[in-house]
Write a protein that holds these residues in place. Structure first.
Motif, PDB file in Angstrom:
ATOM      1  N   ASN A  68      98.016   2.946   9.127  1.00  0.00           N
ATOM      2  CA  ASN A  68      97.151   1.885   8.395  1.00  0.00           C
ATOM      3  C   ASN A  68      96.530   1.005   9.431  1.00  0.00           C
ATOM      4  O   ASN A  68      96.515  -0.310   8.793  1.00  0.00           O
ATOM      5  CB  ASN A  68      98.182   1.205   7.222  1.00  0.00           C
ATOM      6  N   LYS A  69      96.778   1.190  10.718  1.00  0.00           N
ATOM      7  CA  LYS A  69      95.969   0.378  11.459  1.00  0.00           C
ATOM      8  C   LYS A  69      94.672   0.761  12.105  1.00  0.00           C
ATOM      9  O   LYS A  69      93.721   0.065  12.297  1.00  0.00           O
ATOM     10  CB  LYS A  69      96.949   0.344  12.836  1.00  0.00           C
ATOM     11  N   PHE A  70      94.608   2.297  12.079  1.00  0.00           N
ATOM     12  CA  PHE A  70      93.226   2.880  12.466  1.00  0.00           C
ATOM     13  C   PHE A  70      92.920   3.800  11.391  1.00  0.00           C
ATOM     14  O   PHE A  70      94.049   4.370  11.138  1.00  0.00           O
ATOM     15  CB  PHE A  70      93.274   3.431  13.955  1.00  0.00           C
ATOM     16  N   LEU A  71      91.628   4.396  11.542  1.00  0.00           N
ATOM     17  CA  LEU A  71      91.243   5.387  10.540  1.00  0.00           C
ATOM     18  C   LEU A  71      90.102   6.001  11.061  1.00  0.00           C
ATOM     19  O   LEU A  71      88.937   5.489  11.599  1.00  0.00           O
ATOM     20  CB  LEU A  71      90.814   4.649   9.182  1.00  0.00           C
ATOM     21  N   THR A  72      90.058   7.483  10.822  1.00  0.00           N
ATOM     22  CA  THR A  72      89.133   8.446  10.800  1.00  0.00           C
ATOM     23  C   THR A  72      88.679   9.062   9.869  1.00  0.00           C
ATOM     24  O   THR A  72      89.659   9.704   9.204  1.00  0.00           O
ATOM     25  CB  THR A  72      89.421   9.329  12.171  1.00  0.00           C
ATOM     26  N   VAL A  73      87.434   9.161   9.419  1.00  0.00           N
ATOM     27  CA  VAL A  73      86.928   9.982   8.280  1.00  0.00           C
ATOM     28  C   VAL A  73      85.942  10.954   8.731  1.00  0.00           C
ATOM     29  O   VAL A  73      84.868  10.274   9.447  1.00  0.00           O
ATOM     30  CB  VAL A  73      86.474   9.087   7.193  1.00  0.00           C
ATOM     31  N   GLY A  74      85.900  12.140   8.836  1.00  0.00           N
ATOM     32  CA  GLY A  74      84.984  13.024   9.007  1.00  0.00           C
ATOM     33  C   GLY A  74      84.803  13.454  10.524  1.00  0.00           C
ATOM     34  O   GLY A  74      86.136  12.990  11.107  1.00  0.00           O
ATOM     35  N   THR A  89      89.330   0.218  13.242  1.00  0.00           N
ATOM     36  CA  THR A  89      90.501  -0.541  12.932  1.00  0.00           C
ATOM     37  C   THR A  89      90.212  -0.961  11.375  1.00  0.00           C
ATOM     38  O   THR A  89      89.368  -1.176  10.896  1.00  0.00           O
ATOM     39  CB  THR A  89      90.346  -1.962  13.596  1.00  0.00           C
ATOM     40  N   ILE A  90      91.456  -0.703  10.670  1.00  0.00           N
ATOM     41  CA  ILE A  90      91.686  -1.107   9.275  1.00  0.00           C
ATOM     42  C   ILE A  90      92.728  -2.158   9.433  1.00  0.00           C
ATOM     43  O   ILE A  90      93.710  -2.263  10.017  1.00  0.00           O
ATOM     44  CB  ILE A  90      91.978   0.060   8.320  1.00  0.00           C
ATOM     45  N   SER A  91      93.355  -2.519   8.031  1.00  0.00           N
ATOM     46  CA  SER A  91      94.187  -3.659   7.911  1.00  0.00           C
ATOM     47  C   SER A  91      94.899  -3.030   6.701  1.00  0.00           C
ATOM     48  O   SER A  91      94.502  -2.592   5.681  1.00  0.00           O
ATOM     49  CB  SER A  91      93.782  -5.033   7.797  1.00  0.00           C
ATOM     50  N   GLY A  92      96.380  -3.030   6.626  1.00  0.00           N
ATOM     51  CA  GLY A  92      97.342  -2.813   5.460  1.00  0.00           C
ATOM     52  C   GLY A  92      98.441  -2.972   5.960  1.00  0.00           C
ATOM     53  O   GLY A  92      98.885  -3.037   7.179  1.00  0.00           O
ATOM     54  N   ALA A  93      99.430  -2.739   4.987  1.00  0.00           N
ATOM     55  CA  ALA A  93     100.892  -2.705   5.249  1.00  0.00           C
ATOM     56  C   ALA A  93     101.094  -1.526   6.021  1.00  0.00           C
ATOM     57  O   ALA A  93     100.593  -0.469   5.988  1.00  0.00           O
ATOM     58  CB  ALA A  93     101.734  -2.643   3.939  1.00  0.00           C
ATOM     59  N   ALA A  94     102.104  -1.832   7.064  1.00  0.00           N
ATOM     60  CA  ALA A  94     102.377  -0.817   8.196  1.00  0.00           C
ATOM     61  C   ALA A  94     102.647   0.558   7.251  1.00  0.00           C
ATOM     62  O   ALA A  94     103.653   0.391   6.336  1.00  0.00           O
ATOM     63  CB  ALA A  94     103.326  -1.242   8.957  1.00  0.00           C
ATOM     64  N   LEU A  95     101.989   1.478   7.705  1.00  0.00           N
ATOM     65  CA  LEU A  95     102.570   2.997   7.627  1.00  0.00           C
ATOM     66  C   LEU A  95     103.585   3.554   8.159  1.00  0.00           C
ATOM     67  O   LEU A  95     103.130   3.981   9.331  1.00  0.00           O
ATOM     68  CB  LEU A  95     101.123   3.947   7.153  1.00  0.00           C
ATOM     69  N   THR A  96     104.637   3.791   7.530  1.00  0.00           N
ATOM     70  CA  THR A  96     105.752   4.365   8.437  1.00  0.00           C
ATOM     71  C   THR A  96     106.590   5.467   7.847  1.00  0.00           C
ATOM     72  O   THR A  96     106.549   5.563   6.537  1.00  0.00           O
ATOM     73  CB  THR A  96     106.771   3.339   8.820  1.00  0.00           C
ATOM     74  N   SER A  97     107.175   6.310   8.546  1.00  0.00           N
ATOM     75  CA  SER A  97     108.013   7.240   7.977  1.00  0.00           C
ATOM     76  C   SER A  97     109.396   7.577   8.815  1.00  0.00           C
ATOM     77  O   SER A  97     109.003   7.795  10.121  1.00  0.00           O
ATOM     78  CB  SER A  97     107.289   8.523   7.655  1.00  0.00           C
ATOM     79  N   GLY A  98     110.488   7.522   8.204  1.00  0.00           N
ATOM     80  CA  GLY A  98     111.662   7.776   9.096  1.00  0.00           C
ATOM     81  C   GLY A  98     111.924   6.709  10.249  1.00  0.00           C
ATOM     82  O   GLY A  98     112.174   7.028  11.224  1.00  0.00           O
ATOM     83  N   GLY A  99     111.349   5.547   9.881  1.00  0.00           N
ATOM     84  CA  GLY A  99     111.677   4.201  10.812  1.00  0.00           C
ATOM     85  C   GLY A  99     110.574   4.456  11.897  1.00  0.00           C
ATOM     86  O   GLY A  99     110.581   3.625  12.910  1.00  0.00           O
ATOM     87  N   LYS A 100     109.389   5.360  11.980  1.00  0.00           N
ATOM     88  CA  LYS A 100     108.398   5.468  12.953  1.00  0.00           C
ATOM     89  C   LYS A 100     106.948   5.174  12.475  1.00  0.00           C
ATOM     90  O   LYS A 100     106.759   5.733  11.143  1.00  0.00           O
ATOM     91  CB  LYS A 100     108.740   6.711  13.627  1.00  0.00           C
TER      92      LYS A 100
END
Length: 316
Positions: free
Chosen positions: A245-251, A114-125
């Motif tokens: 910008n709500k969840f993150l995977t690295v690796g 879980t991460i926090s940040g402004a919602a990442l959206t594109s095309g209203g989704k």
């Protein structure tokens, strides 16, 4: 007519002739026969050459249809093409829900965080941003799970096949070399629930001029900013997957070694065998990815966000 048959036939006709005039005609006839034979030999030889060229050309064309998609580092591996590629996509994206539910989290060792940040959206989704590279073995492993998961929310088009690299432009060996995988370099995604934005930054083709790999796709300033913000602690490691910008995977989320030495078709077939190490790694990770996406879509559609998947949301 073969050489020995032709000359003997003319000789038998000429034995009955008498006189010098007829001997002259015999000589002329023999000369004519020899010219005919020579011409026939040339035609026969020419026809044989044409046949051989046709056979070779057929093999070349057949070989050209045995590879498709992605870059190649020259391992010589043949990849499925045409209908075979379509069948491979269908096999990979049609794993039964019962099999996925049985796997659960599988052997996933690094689920999304879980991460926090402004919602990442594109095309209203909600937007899922993937940053990887074709040479990367950890990206190679993660793509299998992403293809399975994303297929529950829409349709991937333009999927290509590639493999992770064996060595870079400086000749340095890569871990888990030549892992069979997909490439998102030319992929589009149609979905009413989310937007998928993939970026494959480098090919798997070594570049001796740089000691690395040949570049493929370039990050936008906004994408680079997200990579810097959320991945700086990992040194910009890939794959980098930002789920809105709500969840993150690295690796890699599971051990890429379970794919070692397997072809694309073997991996896809193993996804339907819940007892296989491939299914445990790929499908377990796919379920976690699906759980993260369901967290962006308010658990829609229900066919993807099953109770088994939603039970994983508490673990990310």
């Amino acid at each position: 007519m073969g050489p020995s048959t032709g000359l003997a036939g003319w000789g038998r006709v000429n034995v009955a002739d008498r006189g010098s005039d007829r001997r002259a005609r015999i000589a002329a006839q023999r000369a004519s026969a020899q010219r005919t034979q020579t011409r026939n030999r040339i035609l026969i030889a020419g026809g044989a050459i044409i046949v051989v060229v046709g056979i070779v050309l057929g093999f070349v064309l057949a070989g050209g249809n045995s590879t498709t998609g992605g870059s190649s580092s020259g391992s010589g591996s043949a990849t499925p093409a045409g209908q075979a590629l379509a069948n491979l996509v269908a096999t990979t994206t049609s794993v039964p829900t019962a099999t996925l539910d049985k796997i659960g989290g599988g052997t996933t060792t690094s689920p999304p965080k879980t991460i926090s940040g402004a919602a990442l959206t594109s095309g209203g989704k909600p937007e899922v941003l993937y940053i990887g590279a074709e040479y990367c073995p950890y990206c190679a492993a993660e793509r299998w799970a992403m293809v399975v998961a994303l297929s529950h929310f829409g349709t991937l088009s333009g999927l290509g096949l590639t493999h992770s690299a064996a060595a870079n432009g400086a000749g340095q060996a890569e871990p888990f070399p030549n892992t069979a995988t997909w490439t998102f370099a030319h992929t589009t995604f149609a979905s009413q629930f989310l937007t998928f934005t993939p970026v494959e930054t480098y090919t798997n083709v070594p570049d001796p001029a740089t000691g690395f790999y040949k570049p493929l796709q370039t990050l936008t300033a906004e994408q680079q900013a997200l990579l810097t913000k959320y991945d700086s602690a990992n040194g910009g490691a890939i794959p980098f997957i930002d789920y809105g910008n709500k969840f993150l995977t690295v690796g890699a989320s599971y051990d890429p070694g379970v794919l070692a030495g397997l072809t694309w078709n073997q991996i896809a077939a193993d996804l339907h065998n819940s007892a296989s190490p491939v299914a445990a790694g790929v499908l377990g990770t796919a379920n976690y990815i699906t759980a993260a996406i369901c967290g962006l879509t308010n658990d829609q559609p229900a066919s993807a966000c099953t109770p088994a998947v939603k039970s994983l949301q508490a673990k990310i």
